[in-house]
Enzyme design. Structure first.
Site, mmCIF file in Angstrom:
data_model
loop_
_atom_site.group_PDB
_atom_site.id
_atom_site.type_symbol
_atom_site.label_atom_id
_atom_site.label_comp_id
_atom_site.label_asym_id
_atom_site.label_seq_id
_atom_site.Cartn_x
_atom_site.Cartn_y
_atom_site.Cartn_z
ATOM 1 N N LYS A 116 0.838 -1.191 0.000
ATOM 2 C CA LYS A 116 0.000 0.000 0.000
ATOM 3 C C LYS A 116 0.877 1.246 0.000
ATOM 4 O O LYS A 116 1.885 1.305 0.716
ATOM 5 C CB LYS A 116 -0.909 -0.035 1.239
ATOM 6 C CG LYS A 116 -1.941 1.088 1.328
ATOM 7 C CD LYS A 116 -2.819 0.864 2.566
ATOM 8 C CE LYS A 116 -3.871 1.957 2.716
ATOM 9 N NZ LYS A 116 -4.739 1.705 3.890
ATOM 10 N N SER A 153 -9.727 -0.643 7.324
ATOM 11 C CA SER A 153 -9.170 -0.583 5.975
ATOM 12 C C SER A 153 -8.490 -1.864 5.534
ATOM 13 O O SER A 153 -8.212 -2.035 4.346
ATOM 14 C CB SER A 153 -8.173 0.575 5.872
ATOM 15 O OG SER A 153 -8.822 1.811 6.033
ATOM 16 N N SER A 209 -9.374 1.753 3.183
ATOM 17 C CA SER A 209 -8.575 2.556 2.278
ATOM 18 C C SER A 209 -7.596 1.742 1.462
ATOM 19 O O SER A 209 -7.001 2.239 0.496
ATOM 20 C CB SER A 209 -7.806 3.609 3.089
ATOM 21 O OG SER A 209 -6.944 3.007 4.034
#
Length: 598
Positions: free
Chosen positions: A79, A177, A153
């Site tokens: 990420k 997330s 996210s």
């Protein structure tokens, strides 16, 4: 060999160790898959490692022994709020971007274990959101529908795993997330206990509760990654050792939502799938206990509807001060809310958080784990555009409280509704129960026969390759001197044994270095109620005659018995007299004979 649709760790590792694959083969396959999937969803990646750099990394690994690295050649994504040396970290905000001079501690540990970083994935800006829609780099969608959100996210990380582009991916989890995107893409999302994985090299969202998380096709893969990545780190303020804490032995008690607390935002199909999950857990021997969701709901409201939003401002205060105009409008507006709270409000919120934690801690006396929907329902991109805050808030109904109350969580698939969209449930337990929690969630995932990812195939667990020997043949697991590359491996070779899988035992085994053994050997013993990392074993297939000859000269204190593997299946294996084993040095924490320092 042909590649499986989901690039699970054990099949790749086994193929590399028996010479059927090389890291170069894996890199080329991954590059081809990424290029093909770009036409389906161009918003998965923010930055990719160049093919030249990936092939160089593969060549570097090929100069090393696959037997010595638990993630040898395994491709993964990161990420883009986690640093990878030589790549930009954007946090999905171009004006914030910087080139990382060193990798995050977690990335470094995974690379040291032999894994290959493929690239940086898209996210809701500054990890603020559960929708995957708050990024200038595009909005990934669920692998099942271009009209539906990917979840956030950690949007790109979940899609990369679900689409079979990488074996696993790192996400982050502050309010869900690392779990919501798992549910919306039919994969596993393991949220470790807070501090088990170092946050050094992470752009924080809320530093006191942020967790780096793992997306994978199975809980076995996710737990393997967590073990490789976990370590105390003095540079990370909330770091702590992952000292395993066992869930109680025997029939497990699982907490479920009371009827009046069940909220699916009108989706009756998901309500039915939750009931099916409860029924499956009872078939597995679980005892259902209703929980009072009220204190958990109040805790969740602290995160976005209370003073904890101030911590999001603290994470990016200098950038916010000078570059507010460069932020995503919704993210900026959320952080603007910090101005409404005073220092007194923040401390009042912290006091209430700890009061609620005491209430939650007492709840664990009633049950061992709780099982909740990961999200009430998936939403469309249009819904988020029309009501960005309302839609996002709804998705956090069953996730926002977990980190504030210092719990571990593991999200797993739990079926599909008639419209073809996935549903998931999350197993939640006290901090440091990560191993047992992942094991229980994995049992559910397998025994309920739910699929994983986009492929629509059933879960390939660590030893599925080994589960069906040829008629008349026998499987045997070896844990020490008979491992490939060790002094007694020749005894398997002379019987033409075939390596079927490299996997792990169940969590309740201990390993000891036997005293005065020549050549050095370990002793494996089972201790009910113990929760360890599981020990690496190699599973071989032998003919019945070969098996008989192999075990005929077995010396004391060794014996052949049944060994339980990580997914609950059993094979023959070497066990040891407990008294003699315990007279040696315990090496359980190493994860296996190959990694022990004797």
């Amino acid at each position: 060999m042909s590649f499986p649709a989901m690039l699970q760790i054990t099949p790749l590792l086994t193929a590399c160790r028996n010479g059927a694959l090389t890291p170069t083969d894996i890199v080329r396959e991954v590059l081809a898959r990424i290029d093909a999937y770009h036409a389906v969803d161009p918003a998965v990646w923010i930055t990719r490692v160049s093919p030249e750099r990936l092939l160089a990394r593969a060549a570097e690994l090929e100069s090393l022994s696959a037997d010595d690295l638990p993630l040898y050649g395994v491709p993964f994504a990161v990420k883009d709020n986690i640093d990878v040396a030589g790549l930009p970290t954007t946090a999905a905000c171009p004006a914030f971007a910087y080139e990382a001079k060193e990798s995050a501690e977690v990335v470094s540990r995974l690379e040291a274990a032999g894994a290959i970083v493929v690239g940086k994935t898209n996210l809701d800006q500054f990890a603020t959101g559960l929708v995957g829609m708050r990024s200038p780099y595009g909005q990934p969608h669920s692998v099942f529908s271009a009209e539906h959100v990917s979840g956030g996210s950690s949007s790109g990380s979940a899609v990369a795993v679900a689409a079979g582009l990488v074996s696993f991916a790192l996400g982050t989890d502050t309010a869900g997330s690392g779990r919501v995107p798992a549910a919306f893409n039919n994969i596993v999302g393991l949220k470790p206990s807070r501090g088990a994985l170092s946050n050094y090299g992470l752009v924080p969202a809320c530093a006191s509760i942020d967790c780096i998380s793992v997306f994978a096709a199975s809980t076995a893969d996710a737990w393997c990654v967590e073990q490789c990545a976990a370590a105390p780190d003095a540079r990370s303020p909330y770091s702590r050792a992952l000292a395993p804490r066992a869930l109680p032995a025997g029939p497990f008690r699982f907490g479920v939502l009371r009827e009046q607390d069940r909220f699916f935002d009108g989706n009756t199909y998901n309500a039915a799938l939750y009931e099916q999950a409860i029924s499956q857990l009872k078939k597995m021997g679980g005892i259902e206990v209703e929980i009072d969701f009220t204190p958990l709901k109040e805790t969740a409201e602290l995160l976005y509807s209370g003073p904890f939003v101030v911590e999001r401002l603290a994470a990016v205060k200098e950038f916010y001060k000078n570059n507010r105009q460069d932020m995503d409008p919704v993210v900026g507006k959320i952080i603007d809310g910090a101005a409404h709270y005073s220092a007194t409000d923040v401390f009042d919120g912290i006091y209430r958080q700890h009061q609620l934690k005491q209430i939650a801690d007492r709840m664990w006396k009633q049950f061992d784990v709780m099982v909740v929907p990961t999200a009430p329902r998936i939403v469309t991109k249009k819904e988020v555009i029309d009501q960005p805050v309302v839609a996002n808030s709804m998705l956090g109904t069953y996730t926002n409280f977990v980190n504030l109350l210092d719990m571990a969580a593991c999200a797993v698939p739990a079926g599909f509704s008639p419209d073809g969209m996935p549903f998931g449930v999350t197993f939640i337990a006290p901090a440091l129960t990560d191993c047992d929690l992942a094991s229980l969630a994995g049992r559910f995932h397998k025994e309920a026969q739910h699929t994983t990812g986009l492929s629509g195939t059933h879960l390939m667990t660590a030893d599925d390759n080994a589960a069906q020997p040829a008629p008349g043949n026998i499987l045997v697991a070896v844990v020490g001197a008979h491992l490939k590359g060790f002094p007694l491996h020749w005894q398997l070779e002379q019987e033409q044994a075939v390596l079927k899988a490299t996997t792990r035992t169940a969590a309740d085994y201990r390993l000891f270095a036997l005293p005065n053994a020549t050549p050095p050997k370990p002793g494996l013993v089972r201790e009910r109620g113990f929760s360890g990392p599981g020990l690496e074993v190699e599973v071989y297939e032998l003919s019945a005659g070969g098996f008989g000859r192999f075990v005929a000269g077995l010396p004391q204190p060794m014996a052949i018995g049944k060994i339980s593997l990580a997914d609950g299946s059993e094979v023959c294996g070497f066990l040891c007299s407990e008294a003699i084993a315990r007279s040696g040095k315990e090496i359980t924490a190493s994860g296996g004979w190959r990694y022990a320092k004797i």
